[in-house]
Design a protein around this motif. Structure first.
Motif, PDB file in Angstrom:
ATOM      1  N   ASN A   1      41.319  40.867  33.296  1.00 42.37           N
ATOM      2  CA  ASN A   1      42.731  41.758  34.296  1.00 42.37           C
ATOM      3  C   ASN A   1      42.871  43.225  33.439  1.00 42.37           C
TER       4      ASN A   1
ATOM      5  N   SER B   1      44.527  35.192  37.898  1.00 45.59           N
ATOM      6  CA  SER B   1      44.373  34.969  36.747  1.00 45.59           C
ATOM      7  C   SER B   1      45.009  33.438  36.102  1.00 45.59           C
TER       8      SER B   1
ATOM      9  N   ARG C   1      40.456  45.045  34.545  1.00 41.91           N
ATOM     10  CA  ARG C   1      40.708  45.944  35.938  1.00 41.91           C
ATOM     11  C   ARG C   1      41.639  46.690  35.873  1.00 41.91           C
TER      12      ARG C   1
ATOM     13  N   TYR D   1      43.912  31.601  44.264  1.00 47.86           N
ATOM     14  CA  TYR D   1      43.114  32.244  45.058  1.00 47.86           C
ATOM     15  C   TYR D   1      42.371  33.256  43.978  1.00 47.86           C
TER      16      TYR D   1
HETATM   17  O1  LIG Z   1      45.340  42.516  43.804  1.00 45.40           O
HETATM   18  C1  LIG Z   1      45.071  41.232  44.380  1.00 45.40           C
HETATM   19  O2  LIG Z   1      43.893  41.148  44.869  1.00 45.40           O
HETATM   20  C2  LIG Z   1      46.761  40.659  44.739  1.00 45.40           C
HETATM   21  C3  LIG Z   1      46.802  39.760  43.350  1.00 45.40           C
HETATM   22  C4  LIG Z   1      46.059  39.460  42.146  1.00 45.40           C
HETATM   23  O3  LIG Z   1      45.412  40.172  41.750  1.00 45.40           O
HETATM   24  C5  LIG Z   1      46.189  38.375  41.149  1.00 45.40           C
HETATM   25  C6  LIG Z   1      48.128  38.920  39.906  1.00 45.40           C
HETATM   26  O4  LIG Z   1      49.063  38.963  40.682  1.00 45.40           O
HETATM   27  C7  LIG Z   1      46.974  39.017  38.605  1.00 45.40           C
HETATM   28  C8  LIG Z   1      47.239  37.418  37.718  1.00 45.40           C
HETATM   29  O5  LIG Z   1      46.976  36.756  38.333  1.00 45.40           O
HETATM   30  O6  LIG Z   1      46.874  38.043  36.813  1.00 45.40           O
END
Ligand SMILES: O=C(O)/C=C\C(=O)CC(=O)CC(=O)O
Length: 220
Positions: free
Chosen positions: A175, A18, A178, A14
């Protein structure tokens, strides 16, 4: 040898996960060609929860990597597999003490920070409190990362060679931004993040360069 054993690896990823991003960096650094299969963590309640993907990753998370006829999950385990099967462009130092430092930084980020601020946790925390929650855990962990880096860092997290620790640090800094964490108390983290920004392997793995990155993005 079966066909799947020689097929091009497939990374279930995705764009701003991260954990997917760590593996993308490692694959790029080791120059392993791969295809991306995007799994949207938000579309229709999350494609990671559908029956088909649960077969791939029973944790219902990304990433998962199909490689050498196997399906691997968990980003750190995947990076170690890549290191052991593709020793080109090593991501762990030779020196045992430096290796321990790399693993220490990995643990702080991958056990002590990211799991506490990932999507499934934030959903439980709730919209109102999620920013403060994420800031708390990232700040707590970054204090420890900065301290570790004060003795281990050269150009990168541990000495002057890029390691798995760097693969974990850069996505975590994204992150932190973010969630609007004040990064000024972490000058070494910031310096290393800046250093790696222009590295082609890191740049290609960046969320904004992923096939599933939405074209319009407020906080890219
Ligand atoms: O809001 C979104 O787009 C959904 C999910 C993420 O960004 C991924 C995470 O859960 C954070 C991470 O990978 O640390």
């Amino acid at each position: 040898m079966s066909l799947s054993a020689i097929a091009k690896p497939i990374l279930y990823s995705y764009w701003r996960s991260s954990c997917s991003w760590r593996v993308r960096i490692a694959m790029n650094l080791k120059e392993i060609p791969y295809d991306i299969k995007p799994i949207s963590l938000i579309k229709s309640g999350g494609e990671q929860h559908c029956n088909e993907y649960r077969e791939v990753n029973p944790m219902e998370q990304v990433p998962a990597l199909q490689i050498d006829g196997h399906t691997l999950i968990e980003s750190v385990a995947i990076m170690h597999y890549l290191e052991e099967t593709r020793p080109q462009r090593p991501l762990l130092p030779q020196d045992v003490h430096k290796r321990a430092k790399v693993r220490e930084i990995i643990e702080i980020i991958c056990s002590g920070i990211q799991p506490l601020q990932n999507l499934i946790v934030l959903i439980h925390v709730g919209e109102e409190k999620k920013k403060e929650w994420a800031q708390h855990w990232i700040t707590r962990g970054f204090r420890a990362v900065e301290k570790a880096l004060s003795t281990s860092a050269g150009k990168y997290c541990v000495g002057d060679e890029i390691s798995m620790a760097d693969c974990c640090l850069v996505p975590q800094v994204f992150n932190a931004r973010r969630f609007h964490v004040d990064l000024r108390p972490y000058p070494i983290i910031l310096r290393i993040d800046r250093e790696l920004e222009s590295n082609p392997a890191f740049r290609a793995a960046h969320p904004s360069n992923q096939p599933d990155c939405p074209p319009e993005l407020p906080n890219k």
